[in-house]
Design a protein around this motif. Structure first.
Motif, PDB file in Angstrom:
ATOM      1  N   GLU A 179      80.489 -19.554  -2.484  1.00 48.15           N
ATOM      2  CA  GLU A 179      81.506 -20.297  -3.585  1.00 48.15           C
ATOM      3  C   GLU A 179      80.607 -21.237  -4.398  1.00 48.15           C
ATOM      4  N   TYR A 180      79.672 -21.990  -3.870  1.00 50.69           N
ATOM      5  CA  TYR A 180      78.889 -22.663  -4.805  1.00 50.69           C
ATOM      6  C   TYR A 180      78.066 -21.877  -6.125  1.00 50.69           C
ATOM      7  N   LYS A 181      77.798 -20.724  -5.155  1.00 50.47           N
ATOM      8  CA  LYS A 181      76.962 -19.964  -6.405  1.00 50.47           C
ATOM      9  C   LYS A 181      77.791 -19.206  -7.395  1.00 50.47           C
ATOM     10  N   GLU A 182      78.815 -18.981  -6.776  1.00 50.34           N
ATOM     11  CA  GLU A 182      79.928 -18.253  -8.030  1.00 50.34           C
ATOM     12  C   GLU A 182      80.212 -19.482  -8.811  1.00 50.34           C
ATOM     13  N   GLU A 183      80.500 -20.439  -8.473  1.00 52.48           N
ATOM     14  CA  GLU A 183      80.858 -21.618  -9.406  1.00 52.48           C
ATOM     15  C   GLU A 183      79.908 -21.850 -10.421  1.00 52.48           C
ATOM     16  N   ILE A 184      78.667 -22.033  -9.829  1.00 53.47           N
ATOM     17  CA  ILE A 184      77.565 -22.297 -10.881  1.00 53.47           C
ATOM     18  C   ILE A 184      77.462 -21.088 -12.006  1.00 53.47           C
ATOM     19  N   GLU A 185      77.553 -19.980 -11.478  1.00 58.28           N
ATOM     20  CA  GLU A 185      77.230 -18.682 -12.209  1.00 58.28           C
ATOM     21  C   GLU A 185      78.408 -18.658 -13.184  1.00 58.28           C
ATOM     22  N   GLU A 186      79.772 -19.017 -12.832  1.00 55.80           N
ATOM     23  CA  GLU A 186      80.710 -18.813 -13.484  1.00 55.80           C
ATOM     24  C   GLU A 186      80.756 -20.042 -14.840  1.00 55.80           C
ATOM     25  N   LYS A 187      80.413 -21.150 -14.479  1.00 54.54           N
ATOM     26  CA  LYS A 187      80.641 -22.199 -15.113  1.00 54.54           C
ATOM     27  C   LYS A 187      79.499 -22.565 -16.076  1.00 54.54           C
ATOM     28  N   TYR A 188      78.310 -22.350 -15.617  1.00 60.13           N
ATOM     29  CA  TYR A 188      76.968 -22.742 -16.391  1.00 60.13           C
ATOM     30  C   TYR A 188      76.337 -21.461 -16.875  1.00 60.13           C
ATOM     31  N   VAL A 189      76.047 -20.426 -16.250  1.00 61.20           N
ATOM     32  CA  VAL A 189      75.137 -19.337 -16.625  1.00 61.20           C
ATOM     33  C   VAL A 189      75.843 -18.359 -17.573  1.00 61.20           C
ATOM     34  N   ARG A 190      77.214 -17.960 -17.228  1.00 63.08           N
ATOM     35  CA  ARG A 190      77.952 -17.180 -18.063  1.00 63.08           C
ATOM     36  C   ARG A 190      78.512 -17.877 -19.290  1.00 63.08           C
ATOM     37  N   ALA A 191      78.772 -19.137 -19.176  1.00 58.82           N
ATOM     38  CA  ALA A 191      79.148 -19.703 -20.241  1.00 58.82           C
ATOM     39  C   ALA A 191      78.100 -20.169 -21.404  1.00 58.82           C
ATOM     40  N   GLU A 192      76.732 -20.154 -20.841  1.00 57.25           N
ATOM     41  CA  GLU A 192      75.533 -20.603 -21.671  1.00 57.25           C
ATOM     42  C   GLU A 192      75.201 -19.256 -22.271  1.00 57.25           C
ATOM     43  N   ALA A 193      75.372 -18.201 -21.702  1.00 53.99           N
ATOM     44  CA  ALA A 193      75.284 -16.697 -22.108  1.00 53.99           C
ATOM     45  C   ALA A 193      76.226 -16.423 -23.323  1.00 53.99           C
ATOM     46  N   GLU A 194      77.349 -16.764 -22.956  1.00 57.90           N
ATOM     47  CA  GLU A 194      78.428 -16.322 -24.049  1.00 57.90           C
ATOM     48  C   GLU A 194      78.207 -17.361 -25.183  1.00 57.90           C
ATOM     49  N   ASN A 195      77.770 -18.591 -25.057  1.00 59.13           N
ATOM     50  CA  ASN A 195      77.701 -19.333 -26.149  1.00 59.13           C
ATOM     51  C   ASN A 195      76.353 -19.056 -27.042  1.00 59.13           C
ATOM     52  N   LYS A 196      75.402 -18.362 -26.347  1.00 63.54           N
ATOM     53  CA  LYS A 196      74.128 -17.984 -27.168  1.00 63.54           C
ATOM     54  C   LYS A 196      74.556 -16.725 -27.891  1.00 63.54           C
ATOM     55  N   THR A 197      75.273 -15.779 -27.368  1.00 68.44           N
ATOM     56  CA  THR A 197      75.807 -14.497 -28.027  1.00 68.44           C
ATOM     57  C   THR A 197      76.571 -14.802 -29.174  1.00 68.44           C
ATOM     58  N   VAL A 198      77.566 -15.613 -29.027  1.00 73.99           N
ATOM     59  CA  VAL A 198      78.481 -16.002 -29.990  1.00 73.99           C
ATOM     60  C   VAL A 198      77.798 -16.718 -31.171  1.00 73.99           C
ATOM     61  N   LYS A 199      76.684 -17.428 -30.972  1.00 72.16           N
ATOM     62  CA  LYS A 199      76.006 -18.173 -32.038  1.00 72.16           C
ATOM     63  C   LYS A 199      75.102 -17.064 -32.800  1.00 72.16           C
ATOM     64  N   ALA A 200      74.478 -16.195 -32.014  1.00 67.61           N
ATOM     65  CA  ALA A 200      73.853 -15.141 -32.525  1.00 67.61           C
ATOM     66  C   ALA A 200      74.544 -14.221 -33.386  1.00 67.61           C
ATOM     67  N   CYS A 201      75.666 -13.951 -33.028  1.00 65.60           N
ATOM     68  CA  CYS A 201      76.742 -13.060 -33.870  1.00 65.60           C
ATOM     69  C   CYS A 201      77.017 -13.878 -35.042  1.00 65.60           C
ATOM     70  N   GLN A 202      77.228 -15.186 -34.788  1.00 69.45           N
ATOM     71  CA  GLN A 202      77.648 -15.861 -36.052  1.00 69.45           C
ATOM     72  C   GLN A 202      76.540 -15.660 -37.152  1.00 69.45           C
ATOM     73  N   ASN A 203      75.116 -15.922 -36.788  1.00 69.45           N
ATOM     74  CA  ASN A 203      74.011 -15.917 -37.461  1.00 69.45           C
ATOM     75  C   ASN A 203      73.845 -14.697 -38.320  1.00 69.45           C
ATOM     76  N   ILE A 204      74.193 -13.550 -37.412  1.00 72.95           N
ATOM     77  CA  ILE A 204      74.079 -12.238 -38.012  1.00 72.95           C
ATOM     78  C   ILE A 204      75.038 -12.223 -39.365  1.00 72.95           C
ATOM     79  N   LEU A 205      76.223 -12.685 -38.842  1.00 66.51           N
ATOM     80  CA  LEU A 205      77.607 -12.609 -39.928  1.00 66.51           C
ATOM     81  C   LEU A 205      77.230 -13.257 -41.145  1.00 66.51           C
ATOM     82  N   SER A 206      76.796 -14.426 -40.862  1.00 66.28           N
ATOM     83  CA  SER A 206      76.521 -15.331 -41.912  1.00 66.28           C
ATOM     84  C   SER A 206      75.305 -15.017 -42.991  1.00 66.28           C
ATOM     85  N   GLU A 207      74.400 -14.284 -42.299  1.00 63.39           N
ATOM     86  CA  GLU A 207      73.242 -13.634 -43.106  1.00 63.39           C
ATOM     87  C   GLU A 207      73.616 -12.600 -43.786  1.00 63.39           C
ATOM     88  N   SER A 208      74.553 -11.647 -43.065  1.00 65.81           N
ATOM     89  CA  SER A 208      75.082 -10.449 -43.978  1.00 65.81           C
ATOM     90  C   SER A 208      76.116 -10.865 -45.086  1.00 65.81           C
TER      91      SER A 208
END
Length: 80
Positions: free
Chosen positions: A10-39
């Motif tokens: 449960e602890y591993k799932e919680e850490i993965e859900e809250k921190y790892v996935r959220a961080e990956a989502e944030n990086k992906t969103v920022k990368a997409c925003q950068n690409i869109l703003s450049e285009s």
């Protein structure tokens, strides 16, 4: 022992859900925003010349003529 393993799982799932996935989502969103703003910036700064505009329009007109020709063939075929 099972309770301890369950808590670890449960602890591993919680850490993965809250921190790892959220961080990956944030990086992906920022990368997409950068690409869109450049285009958007590159499209705004690029002005087409008169000949580029005419060339693009002739391609569009050719598609419309082909479509009209196809419709006329179909309509003639239905009349016969």
């Amino acid at each position: 022992m099972k309770n301890y393993k369950q808590q670890i799982k449960e602890y591993k799932e919680e850490i993965e859900e809250k921190y790892v996935r959220a961080e990956a989502e944030n990086k992906t969103v920022k990368a997409c925003q950068n690409i869109l703003s450049e285009s958007v910036l590159s499209k705004q700064s690029h002005r087409t010349s008169y000949f580029e505009f005419l060339y693009e329009q002739t391609k569009f007109i050719k598609k419309m003529v082909d479509f009209t020709r196809l419709c006329s063939y179909v309509s003639m075929d239905m009349v016969e």
